[in-house]
Design a protein around this motif. Structure first.
Motif, PDB file in Angstrom:
ATOM      1  N   LEU A 198     -24.725  -0.571   4.642  1.00 30.73           N
ATOM      2  CA  LEU A 198     -25.113  -0.896   3.274  1.00 30.73           C
ATOM      3  C   LEU A 198     -26.471  -0.307   2.908  1.00 30.73           C
ATOM      4  O   LEU A 198     -26.993  -0.563   1.834  1.00 30.73           O
ATOM      5  CB  LEU A 198     -25.148  -2.401   3.068  1.00 30.73           C
ATOM      6  N   GLY A 199     -27.057   0.439   3.849  1.00 24.38           N
ATOM      7  CA  GLY A 199     -28.286   1.140   3.512  1.00 24.38           C
ATOM      8  C   GLY A 199     -29.555   0.504   4.033  1.00 24.38           C
ATOM      9  O   GLY A 199     -30.649   0.835   3.592  1.00 24.38           O
ATOM     10  N   ALA A 200     -29.424  -0.428   5.007  1.00 21.48           N
ATOM     11  CA  ALA A 200     -30.638  -1.018   5.578  1.00 21.48           C
ATOM     12  C   ALA A 200     -31.411   0.054   6.328  1.00 21.48           C
ATOM     13  O   ALA A 200     -30.828   0.852   7.043  1.00 21.48           O
ATOM     14  CB  ALA A 200     -30.266  -2.157   6.517  1.00 21.48           C
ATOM     15  N   GLN A 201     -32.717   0.073   6.147  1.00 26.71           N
ATOM     16  CA  GLN A 201     -33.557   0.993   6.911  1.00 26.71           C
ATOM     17  C   GLN A 201     -33.896   0.342   8.247  1.00 26.71           C
ATOM     18  O   GLN A 201     -33.685  -0.856   8.432  1.00 26.71           O
ATOM     19  CB  GLN A 201     -34.849   1.292   6.139  1.00 26.71           C
ATOM     20  N   ARG A 202     -34.461   1.135   9.162  1.00 29.66           N
ATOM     21  CA  ARG A 202     -34.797   0.586  10.481  1.00 29.66           C
ATOM     22  C   ARG A 202     -35.730  -0.597  10.359  1.00 29.66           C
ATOM     23  O   ARG A 202     -35.597  -1.588  11.039  1.00 29.66           O
ATOM     24  CB  ARG A 202     -35.442   1.658  11.354  1.00 29.66           C
ATOM     25  N   PHE A 242     -32.497  10.003   9.443  1.00 31.72           N
ATOM     26  CA  PHE A 242     -31.915   8.668   9.388  1.00 31.72           C
ATOM     27  C   PHE A 242     -32.352   7.891   8.143  1.00 31.72           C
ATOM     28  O   PHE A 242     -31.503   7.377   7.414  1.00 31.72           O
ATOM     29  CB  PHE A 242     -32.267   7.893  10.662  1.00 31.72           C
ATOM     30  N   PRO A 243     -33.638   7.828   7.855  1.00 30.80           N
ATOM     31  CA  PRO A 243     -34.044   7.051   6.677  1.00 30.80           C
ATOM     32  C   PRO A 243     -33.488   7.621   5.385  1.00 30.80           C
ATOM     33  O   PRO A 243     -33.098   6.874   4.487  1.00 30.80           O
ATOM     34  CB  PRO A 243     -35.574   7.138   6.691  1.00 30.80           C
ATOM     35  N   GLU A 244     -33.407   8.952   5.299  1.00 33.01           N
ATOM     36  CA  GLU A 244     -32.856   9.581   4.100  1.00 33.01           C
ATOM     37  C   GLU A 244     -31.406   9.191   3.919  1.00 33.01           C
ATOM     38  O   GLU A 244     -30.973   8.837   2.822  1.00 33.01           O
ATOM     39  CB  GLU A 244     -32.968  11.116   4.230  1.00 33.01           C
ATOM     40  N   MET A 268     -26.553  -1.706   8.129  1.00 35.43           N
ATOM     41  CA  MET A 268     -26.963  -0.302   8.071  1.00 35.43           C
ATOM     42  C   MET A 268     -26.034   0.483   7.178  1.00 35.43           C
ATOM     43  O   MET A 268     -26.459   1.370   6.430  1.00 35.43           O
ATOM     44  CB  MET A 268     -26.973   0.278   9.475  1.00 35.43           C
ATOM     45  N   ALA A 276     -29.927   6.587   5.124  1.00 38.83           N
ATOM     46  CA  ALA A 276     -29.840   5.168   4.781  1.00 38.83           C
ATOM     47  C   ALA A 276     -30.093   4.977   3.286  1.00 38.83           C
ATOM     48  O   ALA A 276     -29.429   4.192   2.632  1.00 38.83           O
ATOM     49  CB  ALA A 276     -30.847   4.371   5.608  1.00 38.83           C
ATOM     50  N   ARG A 277     -31.050   5.724   2.777  1.00 40.28           N
ATOM     51  CA  ARG A 277     -31.379   5.583   1.361  1.00 40.28           C
ATOM     52  C   ARG A 277     -30.200   6.008   0.481  1.00 40.28           C
ATOM     53  O   ARG A 277     -29.855   5.319  -0.467  1.00 40.28           O
ATOM     54  CB  ARG A 277     -32.610   6.444   1.046  1.00 40.28           C
TER      55      ARG A 277
END
Ligand SMILES: Nc1ncnc2c1ncn2[C@@H]1O[C@H](COP(=O)(O)OP(=O)(O)OP(=O)(O)O)[C@@H](O)[C@H]1O
Ligand SMILES: [Mg+2]
Lengths: 233, 823
Positions: B736-740, A81-83, B734, A85-86
């Motif tokens: 747009l790339g927002a992280q948790r 997930f974080p990847e 999210m 999102a990045r």
């Protein structure tokens, strides 16, 4: 930029199956698609054929059920997930049908938002935001709230937000769907200008007129690519 | 209407979680309110159990310049008042006494009172059996009648109607029982505060007053309380005027008795005497539950608002279909009133249960607590509060959603998240207000708790741990010889000291922190008083030699009493540090002499032989006062005390309660008719002395806890709603790339902003509110920074926790679904 050999995006046998109430919906069934740097692709097809699903997989909002997806030569189908999102934040610019500006934030702050998530320095942000807003002709409305803008203006702001971070590709899902034809034309003109300046764009549209703007049209039917036309320039 | 009701019930049952939380919220708040209102009603508002009680007054004397207030009257004075007074229909004297009940059954010691025969008609309460005293049934030789309480009648005599007219043995003397007073009758009521006695126990036996000959000659020996009934149409001011004339006459006609002390008497309404001391505490509690109610209301309003917003589309469709505004309003109100009443009903049950618990904990120490009941006025009050809550706080959301933005609400998607901004603001302000109120309660509770904790750390000047106390009283009929009393106690002490586990044994006529005291005036050798200056007057106790060893109060100088300080030996006294400081500031107290006689007429001198540490006698939170001690064996000689009523103190190496049976057995082998009474540990006695304070600490603590809980629910609710409402926005972010963590921060920041505003407002509010606590605080200021900071921190943490769960839920949301939400 355009090295002509490895495509910017390469989908191979991508499938997407939705499971609802034990009913399987095959939204995508084996998609092969290459997108090269600087291309302007429009995706067309009847309602429910899988256009939006394809776009959200391209945008890493969703993961494919099968197949491979490489972006800039890197496999991204099964990232964390974080990847994801990045990558969304850096490589993808989204333009939605319903603009999706955040009501509590000003035009400026809306455009700034993805840059903030990237951790960009305030000065650089300011420059990028101003540049993007100027580019879509909304520089004079920076302090407005979305509710104070017309639909066409909102969508231009949304475009500015999508391109402010200089993404590898702009994804637009029926960007003119909520606009009247005049405003729709204006947004289409804007996208074409961006394309002319080198942006890679992938757009879903129902409207055959707008599909003309693109250099290539991909037709989907029942989750498959049934036609892939290069529009003669 | 019925339709509305049915609809309300149905829609409430459809959302059980919402309904449950709303009902619990209301129940907690109404429960707290109904409990405290019951206390206020029973203790402050409900009329005293006497006929026309507003006309009853207590009359106390004072020596203003000596700082002596509310002191009792002497026998000759009472008789003079009785003769002179016109503004009262009747007056009566009363004094606390105790009886060793003999005859059939175990000997026991029972609280009693000696009262003027006029007392019962004066109070206007009739006996349930037999009669009360006639006017000639009083005075020595005519006082062998008693009226007993229904409680005692039932307990000891199984409510036998044949008891009337029979005799019972009290203090070894036969008394005829002539009447039984109803169970609700109580006199004197504790807080009468008759000097020297707090009347800690309910009186079960009343005997007619019988002034003794020495009493009738001692105008300065004051021990009787005096109660009067104002004549119809006579105001208290008028009565005061008359009393002042009478006391002025006393001074004129009895020169030498009222020298220069600012003597006078004051008329106090009976009610003030009883409830005066509780007013502050109850006032604070009343304020606290009002806050709790406000918090609950704010919660209810935010919940209903959220519900109304969620139903905006439904309402819009109804309005579009032609529903009347009034109809919609009625429907929403119906719902909130149903919620409030259901909550109210649970609340009343909760308060009944809580009061029951309270009674079990505090009945011994809070006067009239045992009579506290939930009655019709309380129920009416509670219902009124519940309905008002329901209507008023149902009205806010109802009005907020009365005119929905039809076009906006009906349009799928809409233009972004601008709609509902006003109701969001309202909701946020309500939660901020809740936090502010909760903070005030928490700070108050925190201050009281710290006060209480500090009080617990105060050294009373003795060590109460491991000491058992018990009362022992020698009736004069069986022990007529005053000289035999001291040897008797000596023998008892000798025997008890040999019991296994016993370390030291002593007796005293008065124990510290027991609510009783006794003072006596004296003169110091060589100190000539200016004319008109009264003799010094200090607290005095009569103790046996090992008293200070049992209490472990340190000897600072000189010596303690010993068995050789007999009535034949030279008279001696021990003083405490405060006494020494006050009268012998040069540190030369040892060897100085005092007397209780007229210093000019060859008096008997008592020599100061020792100085002991100070003891906090009146209360842990009051500074120790000067005290002096006389050996029990000598006190009858030196100061004219009988020394018949003593309290045993036994220090033990093991749990002192295990000694009770052995002590009782030992006393019984000595004299089978002699009861020992009020056997309790000194620790119990000390904790009883702080029980009323403890009660207010506990109650305020509970209310603050409820407030915190409700505020947490409020924050949780608002943040959860916010998350639902912003699902779409969060999806966009999210995409747009927002992280948790970006999402988490977004949500928690919102909560923290609310908390920040609420805390700031609460701190300001608390600055005003805590001032009201002033009197209850001990060694802590009302603006104690540490407490304020701790509470703010605790609230912040709580808010973090309450918003963390919904925030976490927000980060789990799938951007796909979130975006699909509105598209
Ligand atoms: N989250 C989902 N869960 C289950 N099924 C879904 C989900 N999203 C899409 N589908 C199904 O997948 C198929 C493709 O949907 P998709 O939204 O991609 O169509 P589309 O081509 O964008 O249609 P339209 O032109 O109407 O927007 C549809 O049958 C749809 O019902
Ligand atoms: Mg679609």
């Amino acid at each position: 930029m355009n090295n002509g050999n490895t495509p910017l995006i390469q989908l191979q046998e991508v499938t997407k199956v939705f499971l609802t109430d034990e009913v399987e919906t095959h939204a995508l069934s084996g998609i092969y698609l290459d997108i090269r740097d600087g291309e302007y692709i429009s995706i067309a097809g009847p309602s429910g054929c899988g256009k939006s699903t394809l776009l959200s997989i391209l945008g890493l909002l969703d993961t494919p059920s099968g197949g491979s997806y490489s972006l800039k030569g890197t496999e991204v189908a099964n990232l964390s997930f974080p990847e994801r999102a990045r990558i969304r934040n850096r490589e993808i610019g989204f333009i939605f049908q319903s603009f999706n500006l955040i009501g509590d934030l000003t035009v400026y702050e809306n455009v700034e938002l993805p840059l903030t998530y990237r951790g960009m320095a305030a000065n650089d942000r300011k420059q990028a935001v101003t540049e993007a807003l100027e580019r879509v002709g909304m520089g004079h409305r920076a302090k407005h709230l979305p509710s104070q803008l017309s639909g066409g203006q909102q969508q231009r702001v949304a475009v500015a937000r999508a391109l402010a971070g200089k993404p590898a590709i702009l994804l637009a899902d029926e960007p003119t769907g909520n606009l009247d034809s005049r405003n729709g034309e204006a947004v289409m003109d804007l996208l074409r200008e961006l394309h002319a300046a080198g942006a890679t764009i992938c757009m879903v549209t129902h409207d055959a007129r707008f599909a003309q703007h693109a250099d290539r049209t991909v037709h989907l039917f029942d989750g498959r690519v049934v036609e892939d036309n290069l529009v003669a320039a | 209407m019925l339709n509305d009701l049915r609809f309300a019930l149905r829609s409430l049952l459809k959302t059980p979680a919402f309904t449950a939380i709303a009902v619990i919220t209301v129940a907690l708040a109404i429960g707290a309110n109904s409990a405290v209102f019951t206390l206020v009603n029973s203790l402050l508002i409900r009329p005293l159990p006497y006929r026309d009680a507003s006309r009853l007054v207590l009359i106390w004397e004072q020596f203003a310049t000596m700082g002596l207030e509310r002191i009792p009257v002497s026998a000759p004075e009472f008789l003079d008042y009785e003769k002179a007074i016109r503004s009262c229909e009747q007056i009566a004297a009363f004094d606390y006494t105790a009886f060793n009940v003999g005859g059939e059954g175990n000997p026991e010691r029972v609280s009693g009172a000696a009262v003027s025969p006029s007392l019962f008609p004066l109070l206007g309460v009739d006996p349930i059996a037999g009669r009360t005293f006639t006017l000639d049934e009083q005075g020595e030789g005519h006082d062998d009648r008693v009226v007993i309480s229904a409680r005692f009648w039932k307990r000891r005599f199984n409510s036998d109607p044949g008891l009337i007219g029979r005799t019972i043995l009290l203090n070894g003397r036969a008394f005829t029982v002539i009447g039984v007073m109803p169970a609700t009758f109580e006199f004197p009521i504790p807080l009468f505060g008759v000097q020297g006695n707090r009347f800690a126990e309910r009186v079960d036996i009343w005997k007619p007053i019988a002034f003794t000959k020495p009493e009738l000659e001692a105008r300065g020996s004051r021990s009787y309380g005096m109660i009067g009934r104002l004549r119809d149409g006579v105001s208290r001011a008028e009565a005061q005027g008359e009393i002042s004339t009478i006391t002025a006459e006393f001074i004129r006609s009895h020169p030498g008795n009222y020298d220069g002390g600012g003597f006078g008497a004051t008329v106090y309404p009976l009610r003030d005497q009883i409830v005066g001391g509780m007013r502050t505490g109850l006032g604070i509690l009343l304020g606290a539950v009002a806050f709790v109610l406000l918090i609950a209301c704010a919660n209810l309003a935010t919940m209903l608002l959220a519900r109304a917003t969620a139903r905006e589309r439904e309402v819009a469709i109804r309005v579009a279909l032609g529903a009347h505004t009034w109809r919609l309003l009625r429907q929403m109100l119906c719902e909130s009133v149903v919620l409030a009443l259901t909550g109210g009903a649970f609340g009343v049950l909760l308060s009944i249960w809580a009061l029951d618990l309270l009674k079990r904990v505090g009945a011994q120490t809070i006067p009239r607590l045992s009579q506290v009941t939930v009655d019709i006025p309380v129920l009416i009050f509670t219902a009124a509060v519940a309905i008002t809550t329901g209507v008023f706080f149902g009205l806010i959301p109802a009005l907020a959603s009365r005119k929905p933005e039809l076009t906006e609400a009906l349009k799928e998607g809409g233009r972004g998240s601008t709609s509902g901004a006003a109701s969001n603001r309202l909701r946020s302000s309500l939660v901020a207000a809740e936090i502010a109120l909760a903070l005030v309660l928490l700070v108050s509770a925190g201050l009281l708790m710290k006060s209480f904790a500090r009080l617990q750390e105060v050294s009373p000047g003795f060590n109460p741990h491991g000491v058992l106390t018990a009362e022992l009283s020698l009736p004069s009929l069986k022990y007529p010889d005053n000289k035999a009393i001291a040897p008797f106690f000596q023998e008892i002490i000798r025997r008890l000291a040999q019991l296994p586990g016993v370390q030291a044994v002593a007796c005293a006529d008065i124990l510290p922190l027991s609510g009783t005291n006794s003072d006596s005036s004296f003169d110091i050798e060589g100190k000539v008083l200016v004319k008109g200056q009264p003799s010094p007057d200090e607290e005095v106790r009569s103790v046996t030699p090992d008293y200070f060893r049992v209490l472990q109060t340190p000897l600072l100088k000189g010596r303690l009493f010993s068995n050789s300080d007999t009535s034949d030996a030279p008279l001696v006294a021990i003083i405490n540090e405060a006494f020494a400081h006050k009268y012998f500031p040069n540190g030369d107290a040892l060897g100085k002499r005092i007397t209780f006689d007229d210093p000019k007429k060859n008096p008997a001198w008592t020599t100061i032989v020792g100085i002991v540490g100070n003891i906090r006698h009146r209360a842990l939170d009051l500074d120790p006062e000067p005290e002096y001690y006389l050996p029990h064996a000598q006190s009858a000689v030196s100061s004219g005390r009988s020394g018949r009523n003593m309290i045993l103190v036994v220090r033990s190496a093991q749990d002192p309660r295990t000694l009770a049976a052995a002590i009782r057995r030992e006393v019984q082998t000595f004299d089978p008719d002699l009861p020992i009474a009020r056997v309790r540990t000194f620790d119990d006695l000390v904790s009883e002395s702080v029980a009323p304070r403890k009660l207010s600490v506990v109650l305020l603590g509970v209310f603050a806890g409820i407030a915190l809980l409700l505020a947490a629910v409020g924050i949780y609710g608002v943040i959860s709603y916010l998350v639902v409402q912003r699902t779409h926005e969060i999806g966009v972010r999210m995409a747009l790339g927002a992280q948790r963590r970006d999402v988490l921060t977004l949500v928690i920041n919102h909560a923290l902003k609310l908390v920040g505003i609420g805390t700031a407002a609460g701190l300001v509010l608390a600055l005003f509110a805590t001032r009201a606590l002033g009197a209850l605080l001990y060694q802590i200021g009302p603006f104690d920074l540490v407490t304020f900071a701790e509470v703010a921190l605790a609230l912040g943490l709580m808010a973090l926790l309450a918003s963390y769960i919904p925030a976490l839920r927000a980060t789990r949301s799938d951007p796909m679904i979130a975006l699909a939400h509105q598209q």
